[in-house]
Design a protein around this motif. Structure first.
Motif, PDB file in Angstrom:
ATOM      1  N   VAL A 189       0.842  -1.165   0.066  1.00 43.38           N
ATOM      2  CA  VAL A 189      -0.068  -0.068   0.013  1.00 43.38           C
ATOM      3  C   VAL A 189       0.892   1.399   0.187  1.00 43.38           C
ATOM      4  CG1 VAL A 189      -2.049  -1.078   1.130  1.00 43.38           C
ATOM      5  CG2 VAL A 189      -0.298   0.018   2.453  1.00 43.38           C
ATOM      6  N   LEU A 208      -4.967   3.552   3.707  1.00 44.74           N
ATOM      7  CA  LEU A 208      -4.231   2.369   3.315  1.00 44.74           C
ATOM      8  C   LEU A 208      -4.878   1.827   1.986  1.00 44.74           C
ATOM      9  CD1 LEU A 208      -2.711   0.498   6.288  1.00 44.74           C
ATOM     10  CD2 LEU A 208      -1.643   2.194   4.888  1.00 44.74           C
ATOM     11  N   PRO A 228      -4.515  -0.585  -1.503  1.00 43.87           N
ATOM     12  CA  PRO A 228      -3.921  -1.412  -2.420  1.00 43.87           C
ATOM     13  C   PRO A 228      -3.436  -0.643  -3.628  1.00 43.87           C
ATOM     14  CG  PRO A 228      -5.892  -2.679  -1.739  1.00 43.87           C
ATOM     15  CD  PRO A 228      -6.087  -1.138  -1.243  1.00 43.87           C
TER      16      PRO A 228
END
Length: 799
Positions: free
Chosen positions: A293, A330, A332
């Motif tokens: 992330v 956070l 991906p």
């Protein structure tokens, strides 16, 4: 990754609306995320913030002294409640509506919904316990037992074993309990034991691999929603495993340097992994696997955790990282770099036209964007962003790419451009001129004007009909300013009514400066004055009210009377001022004729005087209305009599006459006794009538009296007998028997006097024809008086 929010201190906890953080060494801070307002919460004297949790009622707070020893308190609905000392400063845990903490070797649980505390165990290990959202508490006893409190049930999950000693913090999510054991340093056993767990089906192990490094709660094992994340092996060569609620285990990482930092109730796991000398976050999702992330993991400081190393939070289905005082998302595939969006051509910094076109693009090929202008909200947009008719002044444009990755979505760090449309308009004002009502139909206005090099040399004054500056235009006057001032006279005359004035001045860039509007009312019609007096009639010494309340400033719209002045004695001097009070009172001590007045002034300063004629009448005597001669006597021998009137209320004069047709009538002010002369032509015996009116054409009242000017006559005066003898030596009193005859043809004889000295005859006695009289003299005289008070001549008594 873009920063979501930030505070000036270490963040302890976050929810949708607030951030709990360490504001200073003596206070926590709670930031309202919508308004940005920070509310400080002071620590007890000598204590510093150590950690805390946001709750539905406020927050649970842990503090400690630098020298050791701690305290736990609750911020509840704005007030701080002290809950006692902490044996270790990091023993406070909160989940849902429950909190737990150690106080020496006692273990307490607090129901945050009811604010009720209970001691649930004694003789517990000092390194604390863990609480789940269903109220379950897992802890170690001082006799090395693992226990679970289920209120009021106490479950022994692990009795003391000869080869095992519980260590570190047991963790529970209300379904599972996980702890680690340390083998004693004997019997050739390794130094640290394996992880053990207790679930719905009983006890089970989580890999019995012995370690040479200590497994830590949080970093090496976590529980959430029936899931268990744990490590196997020593730090530096450990693996991260995930056990689902059905008991299936999945390997998340190969052996390496890893630490677990977050576990969600859906099995999503965040862990730190070291690559070279840098630690970064990785998000693992069931069915998707692991994705970096792009956020560098922080080093946890002494005040950096809210509980067993937490600096990653799962809130509302999304992951957030706490990096000191910064809160970040956070996501991906996110990059740790800056914005992915670039503004191709930004507007100029100043004097920009009100129409702008701003092109932008993504450096990584994103196709969806959100834009916002100034304080507006982000909305979907495409390049270029076009804005027209922007108001003068500063503006800020922001654009960000909308980045999608799997089921998640995040907004890029925005690219920002700032500029100013044109420049500040000239500062023009209206400082003088009518402000309210005026009687001037050609008023003069003036004020300040912009005097900068770019400001225009003229000022335009517009006069609009009505109370607003967008009403019909009545006059436009353009004048040349003199330096920083201007003056304008309105011509031709304005009609009566309400107007609004506004001054304008333009500058070279085209900015139009406008003054504040000034509303005024042209009023050239004097007010209508009315004056009434009550009660009527007006009598002496009676308080009366002068009332001008019916006065008005019609037909002027909104016109009002602003001042009332009074000339109450009618001398032309307005001696009394009652301001806006439309009435006043006064009494008059004596009868009079006067002309009092009121002078009314309207809001334009126009005045009107209303004067009335007023008669102050005397208060009438008691009795029926009419007139009486000589207090009601029937006879008089004098034509000069007194008239006693009883007048009606309001009468001030009496009209008197001896003639029924009021010939030669006399008008006189009223009083209780008034002299009057009856008609007389000499000695006569006639009834006389007086005629009276209290109003010239009013009712006639009369009274009469007999005027008798003829004298009565003594017909006979004889001595009918004498008692006693006359002495030669001295006078002797004798009694004379007298006989008197007298006559009066009209009034009749009523009184008599008998005397031997006519100069001093004595009192009048009631008339009798026979009377005894004592005297030493025989020369006796008599006279009589009739009812008209006429006396006869003296007559001497004869034998």
């Amino acid at each position: 990754m873009a920063e979501i929010d930030s505070v000036a201190g270490q963040i302890y906890d976050v929810d949708a609306d607030r951030i709990l953080f360490r504001q200073s060494t003596t206070a926590f801070g709670i930031k309202d995320r919508s308004s940005g307002i920070v509310t400080p919460v002071a620590t007890p004297v000598g204590f510093e913030p150590r950690g805390g949790f946001l709750t539905s009622h406020g927050a649970m707070l842990a503090t400690e002294k630098p020298s050791g020893g701690g305290n736990v308190s609750e911020l509840r609905d704005g007030s701080v409640v002290d809950l006692g000392s902490l044996h270790t400063a990091d023993s406070l845990r909160v989940a849902g509506d429950f909190a737990s903490w150690n106080d020496e070797q006692k273990l307490f649980r607090r129901n945050l919904a009811t604010a009720a505390n209970e001691q649930i165990a004694a003789n517990v290990q000092s390194f604390g316990a863990d609480v789940a959202s269903n109220g379950h508490v897992a802890y170690f006893t001082t006799s090395d037992q693992v226990r679970r409190y289920r209120g009021p049930l106490q479950d022994d999950l692990l009795a003391q074993a000869s080869q095992a000693q519980p260590q570190d913090l047991p963790l529970t999510d209300g379904t599972n309990v996980v702890w680690r054991e340390r083998n004693p340093s004997c019997c050739n056993a390794p130094g640290f034991g394996a992880l053990h767990a207790y679930g719905p089906s009983g006890a089970f192990d989580l890999g019995n691999t012995e370690r040479t490094s200590v497994p830590q709660a949080g970093f090496d094992y976590r529980v959430a929603g029936g899931w268990i994340a744990f490590t196997r092996g020593d730090f530096g060569s450990s693996e991260i495993w995930l056990r689902d609620p059905a008991g299936n285990e999945t390997l998340l990482t190969e052996a390496g340097t890893h630490r677990i930092v977050g576990l969600a109730p859906n099995g999503e796991t965040v862990y730190e992994t070291r690559t070279g000398t840098s630690d970064s976050f990785v998000l693992w999702r069931p069915g998707e696997g692991a994705t970096a992330v792009g956020v560098t993991a922080p080093d946890a400081g002494p005040d950096g955790d809210r509980g067993y190393g937490d600096h990653v939070l799962f809130l509302g289905g999304r992951w957030f990282a706490v990096l000191g005082g910064s809160l970040r998302r956070l996501v991906p595939g996110d990059s740790a770099a800056g914005s992915r969006t670039q503004i191709t051509t930004a507007p100029g910094p100043d004097d920009t036209p009100s129409h702008v076109s701003i092109p932008f693009a993504s450096t990584t090929g994103d196709t969806e964007f959100q834009c916002k202008l100034d304080q507006g909200a982000y909305t979907a947009c495409t390049s270029p962003a076009v804005y027209s008719s922007l108001p003068p002044g500063p503006h800020t444009f922001a654009v960000r790419a909308v980045v999608s990755h799997g089921p998640d979505e995040f907004e890029d760090v925005p690219a920002v451009a700032t500029w100013a449309v044109d420049s500040v308009p000239p500062a023009v004002t209206i400082a003088s001129g009518p402000d309210g009502r005026t009687s001037d139909a050609t008023p003069t206005f003036g004020g300040a004007a912009g005097n900068e090099a770019e400001d225009g040399g003229s000022v335009t004054l517009e006069i609009h009909s009505g109370k607003f500056a967008n009403g019909p235009l009545a006059r436009t006057i353009t004048v040349t300013r003199t330096g920083a001032t201007w003056t304008a006279e309105i011509t031709p005359e304005l009609g009566e009514g309400e107007y609004t004035a506004v001054a304008g001045q333009s500058d070279t860039p085209g900015n139009l400066g406008l003054s504040d509007p000034r509303t005024f009312n042209v009023d050239v019609t004097p007010p209508d004055a009315k004056l009434a007096v009550r009660p009527q009639p007006v009598l002496t010494n009676r308080e009366i009210t002068f009332d001008a309340g019916e006065s008005s400033d019609l037909p002027n719209p909104g016109g009002v009377i602003v001042r009332y002045e009074w000339d109450l004695d009618g001398d032309g001097d307005f001696e009394r001022d009652t301001g806006t009070d439309s009435s006043t009172t006064r009494s008059y001590p004596t009868p009079r004729e006067l002309s009092p007045a009121v002078r009314v002034t309207d809001g334009a300063g126009l005045k009107t005087v209303k004067r009335i004629d007023l008669t102050v009448a005397p208060v009438p005597p008691a009795g029926l209305v009419g007139v009486t001669i000589n207090d009601g006597e029937r006879f008089t021998n004098d034509p000069n009599v007194f008239i006693s009137p009883v007048w009606p209320e309001g009468a001030s004069h009496i009209f008197l006459s001896n003639d029924g047709g009021f010939a030669n009538a006399v008008k006189a002010p009223l009083k209780t006794n008034m002299p009057w002369r009856l008609d007389s032509s000499g000695a006569e015996r006639l009834p006389k009538t007086v005629y009276a009116r209290f109003f010239a054409n009013g009712r006639t009242f009369t009274d009469d009296i007999i005027l008798d000017e003829t004298l009565p006559v003594v017909i006979l005066a004889e001595i009918t007998g004498v008692e006693g003898k006359l002495s030669a030596a001295a006078a002797q009193v004798r009694t004379f028997h007298l006989h008197v005859k007298a006559r009066d043809r009209l009034a009749g004889v009523s009184r008599m006097q008998i005397t031997t000295n006519r100069a001093k005859p004595g009192v009048a006695r009631k008339f009798k024809s026979r009377v005894d009289f004592r005297s030493s003299k025989s020369k006796i005289f008599v006279r009589v008086r009739d009812r008209a008070k006429n006396w006869s001549h003296w007559k001497r008594f004869q034998k």
